[in-house]
Design a protein around this motif. Structure first.
Motif, mmCIF file in Angstrom:
data_model
loop_
_atom_site.group_PDB
_atom_site.id
_atom_site.type_symbol
_atom_site.label_atom_id
_atom_site.label_comp_id
_atom_site.label_asym_id
_atom_site.label_seq_id
_atom_site.Cartn_x
_atom_site.Cartn_y
_atom_site.Cartn_z
ATOM 1 N N MET A 1 0.831 -1.216 0.187
ATOM 2 C CA MET A 1 -0.077 0.093 0.086
ATOM 3 C C MET A 1 0.862 1.322 0.010
ATOM 4 O O MET A 1 2.052 1.295 0.227
ATOM 5 N N LYS A 2 0.363 2.292 -0.254
ATOM 6 C CA LYS A 2 1.029 3.601 -0.247
ATOM 7 C C LYS A 2 1.700 3.801 0.998
ATOM 8 O O LYS A 2 1.153 3.406 2.227
ATOM 9 N N PRO A 3 2.752 4.841 1.268
ATOM 10 C CA PRO A 3 3.230 5.109 2.370
ATOM 11 C C PRO A 3 2.662 6.080 3.457
ATOM 12 O O PRO A 3 1.467 6.563 2.723
ATOM 13 N N GLN A 4 2.866 6.477 4.397
ATOM 14 C CA GLN A 4 2.072 7.373 5.308
ATOM 15 C C GLN A 4 2.028 8.724 4.658
ATOM 16 O O GLN A 4 2.887 8.936 3.643
ATOM 17 N N GLY A 5 1.036 9.506 4.874
ATOM 18 C CA GLY A 5 0.856 10.646 4.177
ATOM 19 C C GLY A 5 -0.513 10.473 3.291
ATOM 20 O O GLY A 5 -1.145 11.360 3.032
ATOM 21 N N SER A 6 -0.684 9.489 2.980
ATOM 22 C CA SER A 6 -1.588 8.781 2.194
ATOM 23 C C SER A 6 -2.926 8.433 2.980
ATOM 24 O O SER A 6 -2.514 8.025 4.433
ATOM 25 N N GLN A 7 -4.096 8.533 2.225
ATOM 26 C CA GLN A 7 -5.356 7.889 3.356
ATOM 27 C C GLN A 7 -5.269 6.451 3.138
ATOM 28 O O GLN A 7 -5.857 6.054 4.233
ATOM 29 N N VAL A 8 -4.478 5.811 2.546
ATOM 30 C CA VAL A 8 -4.852 4.207 2.530
ATOM 31 C C VAL A 8 -4.207 3.815 3.646
ATOM 32 O O VAL A 8 -5.116 2.657 4.424
ATOM 33 N N PRO A 9 -3.310 4.091 4.180
ATOM 34 C CA PRO A 9 -2.618 3.242 5.551
ATOM 35 C C PRO A 9 -3.762 3.506 6.657
ATOM 36 O O PRO A 9 -4.194 2.462 7.619
ATOM 37 N N ILE A 10 -4.510 4.833 6.782
ATOM 38 C CA ILE A 10 -5.394 4.924 7.924
ATOM 39 C C ILE A 10 -6.734 3.974 7.445
ATOM 40 O O ILE A 10 -7.120 3.464 8.315
ATOM 41 N N MET A 11 -6.988 4.188 6.418
ATOM 42 C CA MET A 11 -7.999 3.274 5.875
ATOM 43 C C MET A 11 -7.782 1.832 6.164
ATOM 44 O O MET A 11 -8.650 0.905 6.854
ATOM 45 N N ALA A 12 -6.603 1.180 5.921
ATOM 46 C CA ALA A 12 -6.218 -0.113 6.125
ATOM 47 C C ALA A 12 -6.292 -0.313 7.655
ATOM 48 O O ALA A 12 -6.742 -1.364 8.136
ATOM 49 N N ASP A 13 -5.935 0.615 8.281
ATOM 50 C CA ASP A 13 -5.821 0.363 9.836
ATOM 51 C C ASP A 13 -7.290 0.079 10.362
ATOM 52 O O ASP A 13 -7.568 -0.759 11.389
ATOM 53 N N TYR A 14 -8.338 1.210 9.910
ATOM 54 C CA TYR A 14 -9.748 0.972 10.432
ATOM 55 C C TYR A 14 -10.119 -0.421 10.003
ATOM 56 O O TYR A 14 -10.956 -1.037 10.567
ATOM 57 N N MET A 15 -9.945 -0.846 8.808
ATOM 58 C CA MET A 15 -10.526 -2.142 8.260
ATOM 59 C C MET A 15 -10.044 -3.407 9.223
ATOM 60 O O MET A 15 -10.764 -4.149 9.811
ATOM 61 N N PHE A 16 -8.598 -3.344 9.607
ATOM 62 C CA PHE A 16 -7.988 -4.207 10.471
ATOM 63 C C PHE A 16 -8.606 -4.212 11.622
ATOM 64 O O PHE A 16 -8.694 -5.257 12.449
ATOM 65 N N GLU A 17 -8.802 -2.893 12.134
ATOM 66 C CA GLU A 17 -9.478 -2.739 13.606
ATOM 67 C C GLU A 17 -10.566 -3.584 13.761
ATOM 68 O O GLU A 17 -10.987 -3.994 14.847
ATOM 69 N N ALA A 18 -11.526 -3.417 12.659
ATOM 70 C CA ALA A 18 -12.752 -4.139 12.708
ATOM 71 C C ALA A 18 -12.795 -5.586 12.995
ATOM 72 O O ALA A 18 -13.739 -6.147 13.318
ATOM 73 N N MET A 19 -11.678 -6.038 12.481
ATOM 74 C CA MET A 19 -11.262 -7.491 12.972
ATOM 75 C C MET A 19 -10.530 -7.799 13.825
ATOM 76 O O MET A 19 -9.814 -8.844 13.933
ATOM 77 N N GLY A 20 -10.261 -7.047 14.787
ATOM 78 C CA GLY A 20 -9.506 -7.341 15.929
ATOM 79 C C GLY A 20 -8.083 -7.196 15.826
ATOM 80 O O GLY A 20 -7.290 -7.676 16.708
ATOM 81 N N SER A 21 -7.601 -6.115 14.939
ATOM 82 C CA SER A 21 -6.063 -6.215 14.420
ATOM 83 C C SER A 21 -5.839 -4.745 14.485
ATOM 84 O O SER A 21 -6.519 -3.936 14.980
ATOM 85 N N GLY A 22 -5.074 -4.375 13.688
ATOM 86 C CA GLY A 22 -4.596 -3.158 13.331
ATOM 87 C C GLY A 22 -3.419 -2.757 12.373
ATOM 88 O O GLY A 22 -2.612 -4.139 12.244
ATOM 89 N N LEU A 23 -3.154 -1.858 11.949
ATOM 90 C CA LEU A 23 -1.923 -1.784 10.843
ATOM 91 C C LEU A 23 -0.950 -2.241 11.557
ATOM 92 O O LEU A 23 0.247 -2.850 10.988
ATOM 93 N N GLU A 24 -0.288 -1.723 12.658
ATOM 94 C CA GLU A 24 1.044 -1.874 13.752
ATOM 95 C C GLU A 24 0.984 -3.655 13.899
ATOM 96 O O GLU A 24 1.919 -4.066 13.715
ATOM 97 N N ASP A 25 -0.134 -4.236 14.232
ATOM 98 C CA ASP A 25 0.067 -5.568 14.400
ATOM 99 C C ASP A 25 0.213 -6.338 13.415
ATOM 100 O O ASP A 25 1.214 -7.138 13.374
ATOM 101 N N MET A 26 -0.165 -5.854 12.117
ATOM 102 C CA MET A 26 -0.082 -6.641 10.740
ATOM 103 C C MET A 26 1.317 -6.226 10.311
ATOM 104 O O MET A 26 1.958 -7.151 9.807
ATOM 105 N N ARG A 27 1.853 -5.094 10.605
ATOM 106 C CA ARG A 27 3.183 -4.598 10.241
ATOM 107 C C ARG A 27 4.211 -5.651 11.064
ATOM 108 O O ARG A 27 5.382 -6.077 10.606
ATOM 109 N N ASP A 28 3.906 -5.845 12.329
ATOM 110 C CA ASP A 28 4.698 -6.646 13.408
ATOM 111 C C ASP A 28 4.776 -8.247 12.947
ATOM 112 O O ASP A 28 5.938 -8.578 12.850
ATOM 113 N N LYS A 29 3.811 -8.470 12.073
ATOM 114 C CA LYS A 29 3.913 -9.733 11.697
ATOM 115 C C LYS A 29 4.486 -9.974 10.183
ATOM 116 O O LYS A 29 4.438 -11.178 9.731
#
Length: 333
Positions: A153-181
């Motif tokens: 996905m695009k780097p920070q500064g884009s809306q995409v990482p924020i949107m992705a974070d909220y998507m993952f959040e809805a499934m009990g995770s988050g962008l940082e969690d997926m990044r750590d994996k």
């Protein structure tokens, strides 16, 4: 000589009434983006239409050649600009003070003028070869591990990482969690298509209007599968200003049916303290020049002003001047 006082008074009154009523001069600023961007181009045309509008005001619009989706709601709320283009979801985040960009500082003084100008679609597309080799054809399966896909996905500064974070959040995770994996790779758009072509990336998360260059290149050069959004993600994103909607079948190669996804509209917003009478004239001018706007910008050809006045596209509270115009049209109660 007999002087008829009543006739003189009547004549004087007529002379006053016959004088043209001078429209009041009003200066408005409209924050867009840097020159070369679509919002800057839209701003130039919108400014011309508003400045030429008939009504009680001679409106002069200055288009500010700076800003962006995440900064414009704040600028409008703080009165740095009277009008602003914004992404609907970012307007909600700013109003409510949620997310890293807005946490602790609510932008509560913004109101919608016109909604649904241009729809961006959140998409999750996976290489067909990856799906066939792993059997992971849902987001739930991809996030379950233990083997995670490489998600670009695009780097920070884009809306995409924020949107992705909220998507993952809805499934009990988050962008940082997926990044750590080890599942997240954030790169420039120029590299995304190449990584998918050579198989070093498996999944591509994007937020863009139909026809966006990178998504078009990806789907033309790599066989891709559009991954469905779980209902809990759609519900969560709707609450965050990105309501579910269809991306029409055939928008991209490999997309055979309508693709239901979180959508984000470009909207025009205003500071709530701008005169309701002025915003009424602004709204009327833009809506009644809808066809001219669509002709100038094919990307806005699907703009439906009546639909844009509704809560799912305007997203935030309507400015009282815009609401008055829409009520007169019978579009809202």
């Amino acid at each position: 000589m007999h002087i008829n006082v009543k006739q003189i008074a009547a004549a004087a009154t007529f002379a006053v009434l016959a004088q043209p009523v001078l429209a009041e001069d009003v200066a408005l600023s409209l924050i867009s983006q840097a020159p070369g961007s679509s919002w800057y181009s839209y701003g130039s045309t919108f400014g011309e239409i508003i400045s030429a509008s008939d009504g009680d005001f001679n409106i002069a619009v200055e288009v500010l050649p700076r800003g962006g989706g995440m900064t414009n709601p704040v600028a409008a709320s703080q009165g740095v600009a009277d009008l602003a283009f914004a992404s609907a979801n970012a307007a909600v985040w700013a109003r409510d003070g949620i997310g890293e960009d807005f946490e602790g500082r609510k932008s509560e003084d913004i109101r919608a003028v016109v909604g649904g100008l241009q729809i961006a679609h959140s998409t999750i597309a996976a290489r067909k070869a990856y799906v066939e080799s792993t059997g992971k054809d849902t987001l739930e399966a991809m996030m379950a591990g233990p083997d995670y896909p490489t998600i670009v996905m695009k780097p920070q500064g884009s809306q995409v990482p924020i949107m992705a974070d909220y998507m993952f959040e809805a499934m009990g995770s988050g962008l940082e969690d997926m990044r750590d994996k080890g599942a997240i790779t954030q790169i420039s758009t120029a590299q995304i298509a190449q990584m998918l072509r050579d198989g070093t990336a498996d999944v591509y998360i994007e937020n863009s209007p139909v026809g966006q260059a990178t998504m078009t290149e990806v789907t033309l050069t790599t066989d891709m599968v559009f991954i469905p959004f779980p209902q809990e993600v759609l519900d969560h994103m709707t609450a965050l200003g990105a309501p579910a909607g269809p991306m029409p079948a055939g928008s991209y190669p490999g997309q055979d049916g309508d693709y239901v996804n979180p959508t984000s509209a470009t909207i025009l917003i205003a500071n709530k303290d701008v005169s309701a009478d002025v915003i009424y004239q602004v709204t009327k001018a833009l809506v009644e020049q809808r066809d001219a706007i669509a002709e100038a910008y094919p990307a806005l050809a699907d703009w439906d002003p009546q639909a844009g006045a509704q809560p799912d596209q305007a997203v935030i509270e309507l400015h009282e001047g815009a609401a008055r115009y829409y009520r007169e049209r019978g579009w809202i109660e």
